[in-house]
Design a protein around this motif. Structure first.
Motif, mmCIF file in Angstrom:
data_model
loop_
_atom_site.group_PDB
_atom_site.id
_atom_site.type_symbol
_atom_site.label_atom_id
_atom_site.label_comp_id
_atom_site.label_asym_id
_atom_site.label_seq_id
_atom_site.Cartn_x
_atom_site.Cartn_y
_atom_site.Cartn_z
ATOM 1 N N HIS A 1 -35.467 -27.058 82.672
ATOM 2 C CA HIS A 1 -35.792 -28.159 83.591
ATOM 3 C C HIS A 1 -37.005 -28.969 83.134
ATOM 4 O O HIS A 1 -37.802 -29.421 83.968
ATOM 5 N N GLY B 1 -27.775 -27.345 78.429
ATOM 6 C CA GLY B 1 -27.686 -28.059 79.692
ATOM 7 C C GLY B 1 -28.825 -27.852 80.659
ATOM 8 O O GLY B 1 -29.054 -28.691 81.519
ATOM 9 N N ASP B 2 -29.564 -26.764 80.549
ATOM 10 C CA ASP B 2 -30.592 -26.496 81.559
ATOM 11 C C ASP B 2 -31.913 -27.227 81.304
ATOM 12 O O ASP B 2 -32.880 -27.028 82.020
ATOM 13 N N ASP C 1 -32.895 -30.825 85.200
ATOM 14 C CA ASP C 1 -32.673 -30.237 86.516
ATOM 15 C C ASP C 1 -31.466 -30.933 87.149
ATOM 16 O O ASP C 1 -31.564 -32.048 87.640
ATOM 17 N N THR C 2 -30.319 -30.283 87.090
ATOM 18 C CA THR C 2 -29.064 -30.874 87.559
ATOM 19 C C THR C 2 -29.115 -31.201 89.042
ATOM 20 O O THR C 2 -28.561 -32.204 89.476
ATOM 21 N N TYR C 3 -29.800 -30.410 89.837
ATOM 22 C CA TYR C 3 -29.917 -30.697 91.265
ATOM 23 C C TYR C 3 -30.580 -32.050 91.477
ATOM 24 O O TYR C 3 -30.114 -32.873 92.250
ATOM 25 N N GLU D 1 -30.745 -34.433 89.271
ATOM 26 C CA GLU D 1 -29.828 -35.434 88.724
ATOM 27 C C GLU D 1 -28.786 -35.826 89.766
ATOM 28 O O GLU D 1 -28.502 -37.000 89.972
ATOM 29 N N SER E 1 -25.099 -36.052 79.389
ATOM 30 C CA SER E 1 -25.256 -34.670 78.949
ATOM 31 C C SER E 1 -23.948 -34.195 78.358
ATOM 32 O O SER E 1 -22.900 -34.371 78.971
#
Length: 146
Positions: free
Chosen positions: A100, A122-123, A126-128, A130, A145
């Motif tokens: 992140h 991918g980590d 921070d996908t949340y 995003e 990504s």
């Protein structure tokens, strides 16, 4: 000129490479060949020679392509690095230090026209953040990504 969706990039585009190791160095070499200005960041901001196996004519063996180097461990340096990007290329391994690395705080330092390309693990993003900021930031930062 390069068009990406509704965004127009003119040369020289400022390409920011985070994780200046083999893949990042090759991306820097290719970007510079197309006339892009390249700057890079490492954890300590120090220019380092490339180590390990290097194919002749590939990468950036002596680290001379980036016009400037920034440290991600130094908050002010990392902020400045992010604030200068047209394109931020992440070529990061998945580690505790990179998990992140792009969060709501760090994403806010990118210019409104920035494009983020994640070709690493991918980590790093921070996908949340995003997903929750997708509508708010859709006009600001484009995240890609792979």
């Amino acid at each position: 000129m390069v068009t990406y969706g509704h965004r127009l990039l003119t040369r020289p585009t400022l390409i920011m490479i985070r994780a200046f190791i083999q893949i990042g160095r090759e991306c820097a070499r290719l970007s510079a060949a197309f006339g892009a200005k390249v700057i890079a960041s490492t954890s300590d901001g120090q220019k380092k020679p490339q180590s390990g196996y290097v194919e002749d004519g590939m990468g950036d063996v002596d680290g001379s392509i980036p016009e400037a180097w920034y440290a991600t461990r130094d908050e002010a340096s990392f902020r400045e690095f992010l604030s200068k990007s047209d394109v931020l290329l992440l070529a990061l391994p998945s580690t505790g230090a990179t998990h992140h690395i792009l969060s709501s705080t760090t994403l806010s330092h990118l210019p409104s026209h920035a494009i983020v390309v994640n070709i690493g693990r991918g980590d790093a993003i921070d996908t949340y953040v995003e997903l929750t900021q997708e509508h708010e930031r859709a006009a600001r930062v484009t995240l890609l990504s792979v």
